[in-house]
Motif scaffolding. Structure first.
Motif: not given
Length: 461
Positions: A298-319
């Protein structure tokens, strides 16, 4: 194919060579010109050659294998009763999900079936789909091997193509045994495509196991060393006790932008997310490996479709994640090595003619890291963000005094921060012996340093 030929290459030149419905799908997606790795690999994959494709992160590897794979199965007349024709293995659920979304768009007018097979989803639903017949599977190694070993009437004997995406990450994540198990189960008479951001001895060993003799090795120039051209990179020196104030100012300056902030641990993500979301009213989301699959999705899809905002993440989102229009990459905690630095910043400035920004936060004692990056042909400017807003520090300290839940989150985050420093591979730069523990505790809102029991023979400062 040389650079001049690549510059004049476009997908319309494949008319008559690949199915017209694929060209129509690419046009609908707004894709007319292939990236260099696509232009170089497509001719070889289309004629059935095994390849090792190497390119910088963000270079467009997904379409480089999806287009020829779909075309191959169309030409072979695949349908449900033929079972699996192509298996695409990804290192993370998010990357598998992303690849599946691109595949959906390609298959809009093409009657091939496909399925996403990942851990965290209901296995029974996957079993039913596989038994009915699926032509293209996108999934993660553990769940795919589970189905190969345990799902009855799962037809994969007609498999024509195996794709190992982000192969270096597959090995780093400890999936080597799973990959070996999968390869042993599959027909040997198949095409194999391996894509990786880097090539080392482990990748070469995997290639010997998975690919036929003499695979084509196709790389874009300087794929091992450099980041993409449109990326503006810098670093900022900040005393450890001012880190939270620096991050607050960074997010305030970029509140109309799309930002990804990388932390070293799940606990640090949780603490900073709660502080900025609840107490600073910032527009933030969070993703890390210990969250439930539905929440991550849900967080991934929300951020993909956002035009602004911030995603806090670990390296699970780095690749591998292709999140559109990311303006800033912030490395709040240091990466484990130079390669991880490159993968983190690769979440911005993706594709042709794209631009983006990246900044890494360093303590004064850590500025030598810039020299290590230079050896990898990564050059950073020095940024100055001005004085930190001290009122944020006071707000956090007051919160930690009064709010028991936040105090627990802060303590866990602080200890995990220290543990990451304690075991950092590049300890000549990121050296816990040179870290003022009490000052570091201030960045988590503690006036008095919490007890630390895992640093042997270390005096409290």
């Amino acid at each position: 194919m040389n650079d001049e030929e690549i510059n004049h290459y476009n997908f319309n030149m494949l008319e008559g060579k690949i199915d017209s419905r694929l060209l129509k799908s690419l046009s609908t997606m707004g894709i007319e010109k292939p990236t260099p790795i696509q232009a170089k690999t497509l001719p070889h994959i289309l004629i059935g050659e095994d390849i090792i494709g190497a390119a910088k992160t963000g270079s467009g590897k997904t379409l480089a294998f999806l287009v020829p794979v779909v075309d191959k199965l169309i030409n072979l007349g695949f349908s449900k009763n033929k079972g699996v024709g192509c298996l695409i293995i990804s290192p993370t659920r998010e990357l598998a999900l992303q690849t599946n979304e691109v595949l959906k768009k390609l298959l809009v007018n093409i009657p091939l079936t496909h399925s996403l097979i990942i851990g965290g989803e209901k296995k029974l639903k996957e079993v039913v789909l596989l038994q009915k017949g699926v032509n293209i599977i996108v999934g993660t190694p553990g769940r795919i091997l589970d189905h190969l070993e345990n799902t009855r009437n799962f037809s994969y004997k007609n498999l024509k193509c195996l794709v190992l995406d982000e192969a270096d990450k597959l090995l780093e994540a400890g999936f080597e045994k799973h990959i070996v198990g999968i390869i042993k189960k599959l027909p040997s008479n198949r095409q194999t495509v391996l894509f990786s951001a880097t090539i080392d001895d482990k990748i070469e060993s995997l290639a010997k196991l998975a690919l036929k003799n003499n695979p084509k090795v196709i790389a874009v120039k300087d794929y091992k060393q450099s980041t993409v051209t449109g990326l503006q990179q810098g670093y900022c020196i900040c005393p450890v006790e001012n880190r939270i104030c620096w991050l607050y100012k960074m997010l305030k300056k970029s509140k109309k932008k799309k930002v990804m902030v990388f932390f070293s641990s799940c606990k640090s993500v949780d603490f900073h997310y709660e502080f900025f979301k609840t107490h600073c009213k910032a527009s933030v989301l969070s993703i890390h490996g210990k969250q439930s699959q539905p929440r991550r999705k849900n967080c991934y899809n929300t951020f993909v479709n956002a035009d602004k905002g911030t995603l806090f993440c670990t390296d699970v989102a780095a690749r591998g994640l292709d999140i559109p229009s990311v303006d800033w990459i912030v490395q709040y905690d240091p990466p484990t090595d130079m390669k991880e630095y490159i993968h983190r910043v690769g979440r911005t400035a993706r594709g042709l003619n794209s631009s983006g920004n990246a900044v890494i936060l360093l303590r004064p004692e850590e500025e030598d890291f810039i020299e290590y990056l230079k050896r990898e042909k990564v050059y950073l400017d020095k940024y100055n963000f001005g004085d930190p807003p001290v009122e944020v520090q006071k707000m956090l300290e007051d919160l930690i005094k009064k709010d028991g839940t936040m105090k627990v989150l802060a303590r866990k985050a602080y200890l995990s921060f220290l543990r990451c420093y304690n075991k950092h591979p590049l300890n000549k730069v990121f050296n816990i012996k040179k870290l003022d523990l009490k000052a570091a505790a201030k960045a988590f809102g503690f006036i008095e340093q919490p007890h630390v029991d895992f640093l042997k023979a270390r005096k409290r400062i």
